[in-house]
Design a protein around this motif. Structure first.
Motif, PDB file in Angstrom:
ATOM      1  N   HIS A  25       0.782  -1.233   0.000  1.00  0.00           N
ATOM      2  CA  HIS A  25       0.000   0.000   0.000  1.00  0.00           C
ATOM      3  C   HIS A  25       0.810   1.277   0.000  1.00  0.00           C
ATOM      4  O   HIS A  25       0.235   2.359   0.035  1.00  0.00           O
ATOM      5  CB  HIS A  25      -0.978   0.006   1.166  1.00  0.00           C
ATOM      6  CG  HIS A  25      -2.168  -0.851   0.912  1.00  0.00           C
ATOM      7  ND1 HIS A  25      -3.053  -0.606  -0.103  1.00  0.00           N
ATOM      8  CD2 HIS A  25      -2.604  -1.983   1.502  1.00  0.00           C
ATOM      9  CE1 HIS A  25      -3.989  -1.520  -0.108  1.00  0.00           C
ATOM     10  NE2 HIS A  25      -3.736  -2.379   0.852  1.00  0.00           N
ATOM     11  N   GLY A  44      -6.583   9.583  -4.062  1.00  0.00           N
ATOM     12  CA  GLY A  44      -8.000   9.341  -3.827  1.00  0.00           C
ATOM     13  C   GLY A  44      -8.351   8.970  -2.402  1.00  0.00           C
ATOM     14  O   GLY A  44      -9.403   8.387  -2.148  1.00  0.00           O
ATOM     15  N   LEU A  45      -7.482   9.308  -1.460  1.00  0.00           N
ATOM     16  CA  LEU A  45      -7.729   8.912  -0.072  1.00  0.00           C
ATOM     17  C   LEU A  45      -8.343  10.036   0.761  1.00  0.00           C
ATOM     18  O   LEU A  45      -9.064   9.782   1.715  1.00  0.00           O
ATOM     19  CB  LEU A  45      -6.412   8.465   0.579  1.00  0.00           C
ATOM     20  CG  LEU A  45      -5.690   7.307  -0.120  1.00  0.00           C
ATOM     21  CD1 LEU A  45      -4.363   7.019   0.549  1.00  0.00           C
ATOM     22  CD2 LEU A  45      -6.562   6.056  -0.126  1.00  0.00           C
ATOM     23  N   SER A  73     -11.963  10.073   1.913  1.00  0.00           N
ATOM     24  CA  SER A  73     -12.873   9.576   0.886  1.00  0.00           C
ATOM     25  C   SER A  73     -13.313   8.185   1.324  1.00  0.00           C
ATOM     26  O   SER A  73     -12.722   7.600   2.235  1.00  0.00           O
ATOM     27  CB  SER A  73     -12.140   9.483  -0.438  1.00  0.00           C
ATOM     28  OG  SER A  73     -11.171   8.444  -0.376  1.00  0.00           O
ATOM     29  N   GLU A 104     -12.700   5.553  -0.182  1.00  0.00           N
ATOM     30  CA  GLU A 104     -11.527   4.692  -0.368  1.00  0.00           C
ATOM     31  C   GLU A 104     -10.544   4.869   0.792  1.00  0.00           C
ATOM     32  O   GLU A 104      -9.907   3.913   1.230  1.00  0.00           O
ATOM     33  CB  GLU A 104     -10.808   5.020  -1.679  1.00  0.00           C
ATOM     34  CG  GLU A 104     -11.659   4.917  -2.938  1.00  0.00           C
ATOM     35  CD  GLU A 104     -12.602   6.101  -3.081  1.00  0.00           C
ATOM     36  OE1 GLU A 104     -12.162   7.254  -2.923  1.00  0.00           O
ATOM     37  OE2 GLU A 104     -13.818   5.868  -3.311  1.00  0.00           O
ATOM     38  N   LYS A 141     -11.849   3.016   3.673  1.00  0.00           N
ATOM     39  CA  LYS A 141     -11.689   1.571   3.446  1.00  0.00           C
ATOM     40  C   LYS A 141     -10.237   1.166   3.690  1.00  0.00           C
ATOM     41  O   LYS A 141      -9.965   0.159   4.356  1.00  0.00           O
ATOM     42  CB  LYS A 141     -12.098   1.259   2.001  1.00  0.00           C
ATOM     43  CG  LYS A 141     -12.024  -0.196   1.605  1.00  0.00           C
ATOM     44  CD  LYS A 141     -12.947  -0.504   0.432  1.00  0.00           C
ATOM     45  CE  LYS A 141     -12.557  -1.791  -0.284  1.00  0.00           C
ATOM     46  NZ  LYS A 141     -11.344  -1.675  -1.107  1.00  0.00           N
ATOM     47  N   LEU A 142      -9.339   1.961   3.150  1.00  0.00           N
ATOM     48  CA  LEU A 142      -7.922   1.637   3.326  1.00  0.00           C
ATOM     49  C   LEU A 142      -7.557   1.641   4.806  1.00  0.00           C
ATOM     50  O   LEU A 142      -6.870   0.742   5.299  1.00  0.00           O
ATOM     51  CB  LEU A 142      -7.058   2.653   2.573  1.00  0.00           C
ATOM     52  CG  LEU A 142      -5.552   2.480   2.758  1.00  0.00           C
ATOM     53  CD1 LEU A 142      -5.097   1.130   2.227  1.00  0.00           C
ATOM     54  CD2 LEU A 142      -4.790   3.602   2.053  1.00  0.00           C
TER      55      LEU A 142
END
Lengths: 164, 164
Positions: free
Chosen positions: A55, A101-102, A120, A122, A125-126
């Motif tokens: 990641h 996009g985080l 976001s 995402e 989620k991350l």
DNA sequence: TATTGTTATACTCTATAACTATA
DNA sequence: TATAGTTATAGAGTATAACAATA
């Protein structure tokens, strides 16, 4: 301070760190708390990279994401002073997280000069995925210490930070 | 890692570090050893700057000077692998110390490709002055810990580095 | 062929100063 | 006037790739 990302000198996922300081004389260094602190931190940061792989996340970036999650709507300046970096430095930090996009730079409802930062979907989620992995990694780093020793260590470190 | 100098982002002797993370929610961060390690290290590195002032010395540079003093005649490459940085990175590190008149690139007697690094008289003098100050500073950083706790802390940190 | 120091190149972190738009 | 975000600029850490000199 503050290096948001410190242990990520190169992104070319190619870490080598043999440190053949085996036969090297170190003089007074090994007796210094600061020296041992730095070495331990280096070890932790490096294995952190593996723990979150693939990641591409650094401890500093993780900290920023957590801070945004826990304090949704905060501004870049506030985030900067919380983390300890200048607001001009924070620009690029957020740029990267936003381009991945985080993080979202939402308009601030009250102050049109500033952004209300938030994760976001995402990003959420991350983070949901990373948090347990990072916690597990952290535990693994101190696996040679008993539960009591781990607690002592954290206590000692906090006392040093406060003393600063 | 390695950052020879990490905590010296700016040389403009103007450190501010309030970190008003007072009212900030930090989520899982405070429970992480890595997070506390980094914060403690930041505190130590920053006060290090004051301790050696006005000598403009970083912990990494100090480590390099010590290493050269204790292992006179070593090459840049050997020094680099001891400290954990690439030999190409070491070039600029030595460049700076050399331009400050602290380190000498003497020709290596056996290998004409490499240098035999050693401290200049000024380098020796500076180190003689800095070592006790840095040792005192280090002690001051852990003044809130008992002698036993200090020993424990160093032991814990070494175990973490080994575990890496 | 392998190694040492070097340079070119490329990121990242970090800061200060100054500018724009807002307060 | 003061503050938020930005950009320009600058310096340090760090790495990889490639090159010359030497082993």
């Amino acid at each position: 301070m503050t290096d948001i990302d410190r242990p990520t000198p190169s992104d070319r996922r190619t870490r080598q760190r043999p440190s053949k300081s085996g036969k090297m004389a170190l003089g007074p260094l090994p007796e210094l708390v600061g020296y041992n602190l730095r070495k331990a931190q280096v070890a932790v940061f490096q294995s952190f990279q593996n723990a979150v792989s693939p990641h591409d996340m650094t401890p500093g970036q993780f900290g920023v994401l957590i801070m945004i999650k826990e304090n949704e709507g905060l501004s870049q300046s506030d985030l900067g002073s919380a983390v300890g970096i200048d607001r001009s430095t924070m620009v690029a930090v957020i740029d990267r997280l936003e381009s991945r996009g985080l993080v979202i730079r939402a308009p601030s409802p009250n102050d049109r000069r500033s952004y209300a930062l938030r994760l976001s979907p995402e990003g959420e989620k991350l983070l949901d995925e990373l948090i347990p992995r990072i916690q597990a990694h952290d535990k693994a780093m101190v696996k040679d210490l008993s539960a009591e020793e781990q607690a002592q260590l954290i206590d000692f470190l906090r006392r040093i930070s406060r003393a600063g």
